[in-house]
Design a protein around this motif. Structure first.
Motif, short mmCIF file in Angstrom:
data_model
loop_
_atom_site.label_atom_id
_atom_site.label_comp_id
_atom_site.label_asym_id
_atom_site.label_seq_id
_atom_site.Cartn_x
_atom_site.Cartn_y
_atom_site.Cartn_z
N MET A 73 0.82 -1.19 0.00
CA MET A 73 0.00 0.00 0.00
C MET A 73 0.87 1.26 0.00
SD MET A 73 -3.04 0.96 -0.08
CE MET A 73 -4.33 1.93 0.51
N ALA A 74 1.93 1.24 0.77
CA ALA A 74 2.82 2.40 0.82
C ALA A 74 3.45 2.69 -0.54
CB ALA A 74 3.90 2.18 1.88
N SER A 75 3.78 1.62 -1.26
CA SER A 75 4.38 1.80 -2.58
C SER A 75 3.40 2.45 -3.56
CB SER A 75 4.85 0.46 -3.15
OG SER A 75 5.93 -0.03 -2.40
N LEU A 76 2.14 2.08 -3.47
CA LEU A 76 1.13 2.69 -4.35
C LEU A 76 0.95 4.17 -4.03
CD1 LEU A 76 -1.57 -0.12 -4.45
CD2 LEU A 76 0.07 0.50 -6.22
N LYS A 77 0.97 4.49 -2.75
CA LYS A 77 0.86 5.89 -2.35
C LYS A 77 2.07 6.68 -2.83
CE LYS A 77 -1.97 5.43 1.78
NZ LYS A 77 -2.02 5.67 3.24
N ARG A 78 3.23 6.09 -2.72
CA ARG A 78 4.45 6.76 -3.16
C ARG A 78 4.41 7.01 -4.66
NH1 ARG A 78 8.10 10.10 -1.58
NH2 ARG A 78 8.11 8.98 0.36
N GLN A 79 3.99 6.02 -5.42
CA GLN A 79 3.92 6.17 -6.88
C GLN A 79 2.88 7.22 -7.26
OE1 GLN A 79 3.45 2.31 -8.67
NE2 GLN A 79 5.37 1.56 -7.83
N ALA A 80 1.76 7.28 -6.56
CA ALA A 80 0.74 8.29 -6.83
C ALA A 80 1.28 9.68 -6.53
CB ALA A 80 -0.51 8.02 -6.01
N PHE A 81 2.02 9.80 -5.42
CA PHE A 81 2.62 11.08 -5.08
C PHE A 81 3.65 11.50 -6.13
CE2 PHE A 81 6.13 13.49 -3.23
CZ PHE A 81 5.45 14.62 -2.81
N ASN A 82 4.48 10.56 -6.55
CA ASN A 82 5.50 10.86 -7.57
C ASN A 82 4.84 11.30 -8.88
OD1 ASN A 82 7.54 10.20 -5.81
ND2 ASN A 82 7.90 8.18 -6.66
N GLN A 83 3.76 10.65 -9.25
CA GLN A 83 3.07 11.03 -10.47
C GLN A 83 2.50 12.44 -10.34
OE1 GLN A 83 -0.10 8.42 -11.66
NE2 GLN A 83 -0.28 9.37 -13.64
N HIS A 84 1.91 12.73 -9.20
CA HIS A 84 1.38 14.07 -8.96
C HIS A 84 2.50 15.12 -9.02
CE1 HIS A 84 -0.93 17.33 -7.23
NE2 HIS A 84 0.00 17.47 -6.32
N LEU A 85 3.62 14.82 -8.40
CA LEU A 85 4.75 15.75 -8.39
C LEU A 85 5.30 15.98 -9.80
CD1 LEU A 85 6.58 17.42 -6.56
CD2 LEU A 85 8.07 15.43 -6.37
#
Length: 45
Positions: A1-13
């Motif tokens: 779950m943490a990895s999905l959140k990280r990837q979503a944040f990176n995409q947003h950034l």
């Protein structure tokens, strides 16, 4: 779950960088290292 959140944040950034610096999104997203940037900091690619 943490990895999905990280990837979503990176995409947003990355989207924010593209918008802020008025970059061509197709050039950025078609670059071979784009996926690497999306997965930066995640536990599993």
């Amino acid at each position: 779950m943490a990895s999905l959140k990280r990837q979503a944040f990176n995409q947003h950034l990355l989207e924010r960088f593209i918008d802020t610096f008025d970059l061509q999104p197709s050039w950025i997203k078609s670059h071979p290292k784009y996926r690497t940037l999306l997965e930066y900091g995640s536990l599993s690619p």
